[in-house]
Design a protein around this motif. Structure first.
Motif, short mmCIF file in Angstrom:
data_model
loop_
_atom_site.label_atom_id
_atom_site.label_comp_id
_atom_site.label_asym_id
_atom_site.label_seq_id
_atom_site.Cartn_x
_atom_site.Cartn_y
_atom_site.Cartn_z
N UNK A 114 0.83 -1.33 -0.02
CA UNK A 114 0.14 0.04 -0.04
C UNK A 114 0.86 1.20 -0.06
N UNK A 115 2.12 1.17 0.74
CA UNK A 115 2.78 2.47 0.81
C UNK A 115 3.60 2.72 -0.49
N UNK A 168 -4.19 3.23 -0.01
CA UNK A 168 -4.79 3.76 1.41
C UNK A 168 -5.74 2.53 1.84
N UNK A 169 -6.44 1.90 0.71
CA UNK A 169 -7.46 0.66 1.21
C UNK A 169 -6.61 -0.38 1.73
N UNK A 170 -5.24 -0.46 1.30
CA UNK A 170 -4.33 -1.71 1.65
C UNK A 170 -3.88 -1.58 2.91
N UNK A 171 -3.39 -0.24 3.28
CA UNK A 171 -2.81 0.20 4.57
C UNK A 171 -3.92 0.07 5.74
N UNK A 172 -5.18 0.40 5.26
CA UNK A 172 -6.21 0.36 6.52
C UNK A 172 -6.43 -1.11 6.66
N UNK A 173 -6.43 -1.91 5.59
CA UNK A 173 -6.70 -3.27 5.92
C UNK A 173 -5.69 -4.16 6.58
#
Length: 298
Positions: free
Chosen positions: A132-133, A270-275
Protein backbone atom coordinates in the motif's frame (compact mmCIF):
# COMPACT_ATOMS: atom_id res chain seq x y z
CA UNK A 1 -18.25 5.86 35.59
CA UNK A 2 -17.57 4.27 32.20
CA UNK A 3 -19.85 4.91 29.23
CA UNK A 4 -22.08 2.10 27.91
CA UNK A 5 -20.72 0.29 24.82
CA UNK A 6 -22.91 2.17 22.32
CA UNK A 7 -21.83 5.54 23.72
CA UNK A 8 -18.21 4.36 23.90
CA UNK A 9 -18.29 3.55 20.17
CA UNK A 10 -19.70 7.02 19.43
CA UNK A 11 -16.96 8.60 21.58
CA UNK A 12 -14.27 6.56 19.77
CA UNK A 13 -15.60 7.73 16.38
CA UNK A 14 -15.74 11.33 17.59
CA UNK A 15 -12.17 11.08 18.94
CA UNK A 16 -10.86 9.79 15.61
CA UNK A 17 -12.80 12.42 13.66
CA UNK A 18 -11.53 15.26 15.86
CA UNK A 19 -7.95 13.98 15.54
CA UNK A 20 -8.38 14.25 11.78
CA UNK A 21 -9.03 18.01 11.96
CA UNK A 22 -5.49 18.99 13.05
CA UNK A 23 -4.18 19.24 9.48
CA UNK A 24 -7.02 21.55 8.42
CA UNK A 25 -6.65 23.80 11.47
CA UNK A 26 -2.86 23.89 11.00
CA UNK A 27 -3.18 25.10 7.41
CA UNK A 28 -5.63 27.82 8.37
CA UNK A 29 -3.41 28.91 11.30
CA UNK A 30 -0.51 29.40 8.83
CA UNK A 31 2.22 29.22 11.47
CA UNK A 32 5.45 27.17 11.66
CA UNK A 33 5.01 23.53 12.67
CA UNK A 34 6.83 23.92 16.00
CA UNK A 35 4.57 26.82 17.03
CA UNK A 36 1.36 25.01 16.10
CA UNK A 37 2.47 21.85 17.92
CA UNK A 38 3.57 23.82 20.98
CA UNK A 39 0.19 25.53 21.32
CA UNK A 40 -1.68 22.30 20.65
CA UNK A 41 0.16 20.53 23.45
CA UNK A 42 0.21 23.47 25.89
CA UNK A 43 -3.45 24.43 25.42
CA UNK A 44 -4.45 20.76 25.40
CA UNK A 45 -2.70 20.30 28.76
CA UNK A 46 -4.38 23.40 30.22
CA UNK A 47 -7.82 22.30 29.02
CA UNK A 48 -7.24 18.82 30.44
CA UNK A 49 -6.05 20.23 33.77
CA UNK A 50 -9.15 22.41 33.98
CA UNK A 51 -11.35 19.39 33.24
CA UNK A 52 -9.63 17.34 35.96
CA UNK A 53 -10.13 20.13 38.49
CA UNK A 54 -13.81 20.57 37.56
CA UNK A 55 -14.56 16.83 37.74
CA UNK A 56 -12.92 16.16 41.11
CA UNK A 57 -9.73 14.62 39.70
CA UNK A 58 -7.52 17.49 40.85
CA UNK A 59 -5.66 15.26 43.34
CA UNK A 60 -4.31 13.25 40.39
CA UNK A 61 -2.50 16.25 38.92
CA UNK A 62 0.34 16.19 41.46
CA UNK A 63 2.23 12.92 41.05
CA UNK A 64 5.67 11.64 40.13
CA UNK A 65 5.67 10.69 36.43
CA UNK A 66 7.57 7.64 35.22
CA UNK A 67 10.57 7.95 32.90
CA UNK A 68 8.57 6.12 30.24
CA UNK A 69 5.84 8.78 30.33
CA UNK A 70 8.42 11.57 30.05
CA UNK A 71 10.03 9.95 27.01
CA UNK A 72 6.61 9.49 25.45
CA UNK A 73 5.97 13.22 25.81
CA UNK A 74 9.04 13.89 23.67
CA UNK A 75 7.86 11.31 21.12
CA UNK A 76 4.44 12.94 21.02
CA UNK A 77 5.87 16.39 20.32
CA UNK A 78 8.10 15.03 17.55
CA UNK A 79 5.27 13.10 15.95
CA UNK A 80 2.93 16.10 15.88
CA UNK A 81 5.56 18.58 14.68
CA UNK A 82 6.76 16.32 11.86
CA UNK A 83 3.16 15.64 10.79
CA UNK A 84 2.35 19.35 10.48
CA UNK A 85 5.64 19.98 8.68
CA UNK A 86 4.94 17.15 6.22
CA UNK A 87 1.55 18.53 5.12
CA UNK A 88 3.31 21.71 4.01
CA UNK A 89 4.94 19.72 1.22
CA UNK A 90 2.53 16.97 0.29
CA UNK A 91 -1.11 15.97 0.62
CA UNK A 92 -2.65 15.47 4.06
CA UNK A 93 -4.17 12.16 2.99
CA UNK A 94 -0.76 10.82 1.96
CA UNK A 95 0.86 11.89 5.23
CA UNK A 96 -1.82 10.40 7.47
CA UNK A 97 -1.69 7.06 5.65
CA UNK A 98 2.09 6.87 6.03
CA UNK A 99 1.65 7.54 9.76
CA UNK A 100 -0.94 4.76 9.95
CA UNK A 101 1.80 2.30 9.02
CA UNK A 102 2.96 2.68 12.64
CA UNK A 103 1.10 -0.34 14.11
CA UNK A 104 2.60 -2.59 11.45
CA UNK A 105 6.08 -1.13 11.95
CA UNK A 106 5.72 -1.57 15.71
CA UNK A 107 4.96 -5.27 15.20
CA UNK A 108 8.14 -5.61 13.09
CA UNK A 109 10.16 -3.89 15.83
CA UNK A 110 8.66 -6.21 18.44
CA UNK A 111 9.61 -9.19 16.26
CA UNK A 112 13.31 -8.28 16.12
CA UNK A 113 13.79 -6.58 19.50
CA UNK A 114 11.24 -8.15 21.86
CA UNK A 115 11.36 -11.54 20.08
CA UNK A 116 7.59 -11.53 19.59
CA UNK A 117 7.63 -13.80 16.56
CA UNK A 118 5.43 -12.82 13.64
CA UNK A 119 3.08 -15.49 12.37
CA UNK A 120 2.25 -15.95 8.72
CA UNK A 121 -0.91 -13.87 9.06
CA UNK A 122 1.06 -11.01 10.66
CA UNK A 123 3.72 -11.20 7.94
CA UNK A 124 0.94 -11.02 5.34
CA UNK A 125 -0.40 -7.80 6.93
CA UNK A 126 3.12 -6.29 6.89
CA UNK A 127 3.55 -7.11 3.21
CA UNK A 128 0.09 -5.71 2.49
CA UNK A 129 0.92 -2.43 4.25
CA UNK A 130 4.24 -2.08 2.44
CA UNK A 131 2.52 -2.70 -0.88
CA UNK A 132 0.00 0.00 0.00
CA UNK A 133 2.86 2.38 0.82
CA UNK A 134 4.52 1.70 -2.53
CA UNK A 135 1.27 2.46 -4.35
CA UNK A 136 1.11 5.84 -2.60
CA UNK A 137 4.57 6.98 -3.70
CA UNK A 138 4.52 10.23 -5.74
CA UNK A 139 4.49 9.99 -9.54
CA UNK A 140 5.04 13.31 -11.35
CA UNK A 141 7.00 14.55 -14.36
CA UNK A 142 7.86 17.88 -12.68
CA UNK A 143 11.20 17.77 -10.84
CA UNK A 144 10.32 20.65 -8.47
CA UNK A 145 6.99 19.04 -7.53
CA UNK A 146 8.74 15.71 -7.07
CA UNK A 147 11.37 17.29 -4.77
CA UNK A 148 8.61 18.85 -2.67
CA UNK A 149 6.79 15.52 -2.47
CA UNK A 150 9.96 13.72 -1.39
CA UNK A 151 10.56 16.31 1.35
CA UNK A 152 6.98 15.80 2.51
CA UNK A 153 7.55 12.04 2.57
CA UNK A 154 10.74 12.56 4.58
CA UNK A 155 8.89 14.46 7.32
CA UNK A 156 6.02 11.97 7.17
CA UNK A 157 8.49 9.11 7.75
CA UNK A 158 9.94 10.98 10.75
CA UNK A 159 6.38 11.35 12.07
CA UNK A 160 5.87 7.62 11.46
CA UNK A 161 9.02 6.69 13.40
CA UNK A 162 8.20 8.91 16.40
CA UNK A 163 4.60 7.67 16.44
CA UNK A 164 5.86 4.10 16.27
CA UNK A 165 8.10 4.84 19.27
CA UNK A 166 5.06 6.29 21.05
CA UNK A 167 3.12 3.05 20.44
CA UNK A 168 6.00 0.80 21.53
CA UNK A 169 6.60 2.72 24.76
CA UNK A 170 2.87 2.62 25.54
CA UNK A 171 2.77 -1.17 25.14
CA UNK A 172 3.36 -1.79 28.84
CA UNK A 173 0.63 -0.80 31.32
CA UNK A 174 1.32 2.27 33.42
CA UNK A 175 0.66 2.73 37.14
CA UNK A 176 -0.62 6.24 36.39
CA UNK A 177 -4.21 6.89 35.34
CA UNK A 178 -4.88 7.70 31.66
CA UNK A 179 -5.55 11.32 32.64
CA UNK A 180 -2.23 11.56 34.50
CA UNK A 181 -0.27 10.00 31.63
CA UNK A 182 -1.94 12.23 29.05
CA UNK A 183 -1.39 15.40 31.10
CA UNK A 184 2.31 14.61 31.59
CA UNK A 185 2.85 13.73 27.93
CA UNK A 186 1.15 16.91 26.72
CA UNK A 187 3.12 19.05 29.20
CA UNK A 188 6.49 17.43 28.45
CA UNK A 189 5.84 17.68 24.71
CA UNK A 190 5.18 21.41 25.06
CA UNK A 191 8.37 21.85 27.10
CA UNK A 192 10.40 20.02 24.43
CA UNK A 193 9.22 22.52 21.81
CA UNK A 194 9.56 25.62 24.00
CA UNK A 195 13.25 26.28 23.05
CA UNK A 196 12.36 26.17 19.34
CA UNK A 197 9.44 28.53 19.88
CA UNK A 198 11.61 30.96 21.85
CA UNK A 199 14.37 30.99 19.21
CA UNK A 200 11.84 31.95 16.51
CA UNK A 201 9.44 34.19 18.43
CA UNK A 202 6.16 34.95 16.67
CA UNK A 203 3.11 36.76 17.99
CA UNK A 204 -0.01 35.15 16.49
CA UNK A 205 -2.63 37.46 15.07
CA UNK A 206 -6.13 37.41 16.56
CA UNK A 207 -7.30 35.17 13.72
CA UNK A 208 -4.34 32.81 14.13
CA UNK A 209 -4.87 32.62 17.89
CA UNK A 210 -8.50 31.63 17.30
CA UNK A 211 -7.28 28.71 15.16
CA UNK A 212 -4.70 27.80 17.83
CA UNK A 213 -7.44 27.72 20.45
CA UNK A 214 -9.43 25.42 18.18
CA UNK A 215 -6.36 23.20 17.77
CA UNK A 216 -5.81 23.06 21.54
CA UNK A 217 -9.46 22.34 22.31
CA UNK A 218 -10.69 19.96 19.59
CA UNK A 219 -7.77 17.66 18.55
CA UNK A 220 -5.66 18.67 21.58
CA UNK A 221 -8.14 18.11 24.42
CA UNK A 222 -11.60 16.94 23.38
CA UNK A 223 -10.31 14.13 21.12
CA UNK A 224 -8.06 12.84 23.91
CA UNK A 225 -10.87 13.05 26.48
CA UNK A 226 -13.22 11.06 24.24
CA UNK A 227 -10.47 8.53 23.52
CA UNK A 228 -9.73 7.99 27.22
CA UNK A 229 -13.43 7.48 27.99
CA UNK A 230 -13.90 5.12 25.02
CA UNK A 231 -10.82 3.04 25.88
CA UNK A 232 -12.16 2.53 29.41
CA UNK A 233 -15.01 0.50 27.91
CA UNK A 234 -13.90 -0.84 24.51
CA UNK A 235 -11.37 -3.59 23.72
CA UNK A 236 -8.21 -2.15 22.17
CA UNK A 237 -8.80 -3.97 18.87
CA UNK A 238 -12.27 -2.41 18.59
CA UNK A 239 -10.91 1.03 19.34
CA UNK A 240 -8.02 0.51 16.93
CA UNK A 241 -10.42 -0.44 14.16
CA UNK A 242 -12.68 2.55 14.84
CA UNK A 243 -9.64 4.87 14.84
CA UNK A 244 -9.26 4.23 11.12
CA UNK A 245 -12.08 6.74 10.71
CA UNK A 246 -9.35 9.39 11.16
CA UNK A 247 -7.64 8.90 7.77
CA UNK A 248 -11.07 8.75 6.10
CA UNK A 249 -11.93 12.12 7.69
CA UNK A 250 -8.55 13.55 6.61
CA UNK A 251 -9.03 12.37 3.01
CA UNK A 252 -12.57 13.80 2.92
CA UNK A 253 -11.58 17.18 4.42
CA UNK A 254 -8.53 17.49 2.17
CA UNK A 255 -10.71 16.85 -0.90
CA UNK A 256 -13.52 19.14 0.26
CA UNK A 257 -11.50 22.12 1.55
CA UNK A 258 -8.24 21.98 -0.41
CA UNK A 259 -9.21 20.09 -3.56
CA UNK A 260 -6.64 17.38 -2.82
CA UNK A 261 -7.66 14.29 -4.75
CA UNK A 262 -5.86 10.94 -4.66
CA UNK A 263 -5.32 8.91 -7.80
CA UNK A 264 -6.96 5.51 -8.20
CA UNK A 265 -3.58 3.90 -7.49
CA UNK A 266 -3.17 5.91 -4.29
CA UNK A 267 -6.72 5.09 -3.17
CA UNK A 268 -5.87 1.41 -3.58
CA UNK A 269 -2.79 2.02 -1.42
CA UNK A 270 -4.99 3.67 1.23
CA UNK A 271 -7.31 0.66 1.25
CA UNK A 272 -4.40 -1.79 1.63
CA UNK A 273 -2.81 0.16 4.51
CA UNK A 274 -6.14 0.42 6.35
CA UNK A 275 -6.83 -3.28 5.83
CA UNK A 276 -3.33 -4.21 7.05
CA UNK A 277 -3.60 -1.97 10.11
CA UNK A 278 -6.99 -3.32 11.17
CA UNK A 279 -5.83 -6.90 10.60
CA UNK A 280 -2.68 -6.28 12.66
CA UNK A 281 -4.76 -4.84 15.51
CA UNK A 282 -7.02 -7.89 15.49
CA UNK A 283 -4.08 -10.32 15.42
CA UNK A 284 -2.30 -8.48 18.25
CA UNK A 285 -5.43 -8.58 20.40
CA UNK A 286 -5.92 -12.30 19.74
CA UNK A 287 -2.27 -12.98 20.59
CA UNK A 288 -2.58 -11.05 23.87
CA UNK A 289 -5.79 -12.90 24.78
CA UNK A 290 -4.28 -16.33 24.12
CA UNK A 291 -1.14 -15.42 26.08
CA UNK A 292 -3.29 -14.32 29.05
CA UNK A 293 -5.17 -17.61 28.99
CA UNK A 294 -1.93 -19.60 28.98
CA UNK A 295 -0.53 -17.59 31.89
CA UNK A 296 -3.67 -18.05 34.01
CA UNK A 297 -3.40 -20.88 36.55
CA UNK A 298 -5.81 -23.74 35.95
Amino acid sequence: MTPPPALAIVLALLAASLMGTIGVFARFAALPAEHITFYRLLLGALFLMAYMLLTGKGQQIRHKPSKRTLINGAMLSGFMAFYIEAIEYTQMATVIMIIYLAPVLASLFAHFVFHERLKRSSIASVVLALLGFMLMLPVTSSQSLYDNEILGYFYALLALLTYCGFIIINRKPSAASPYQSTLVQLSVGALCLLPLVLTTPLVPSLNQFAWLLAIGFFPGFLAILFAVKALAQLPSVTYGTLSYVEPVVVVALAWWLFDEALTTQQMLGVALIMLAGMAQGYLSQRHSASKTLKDCPT
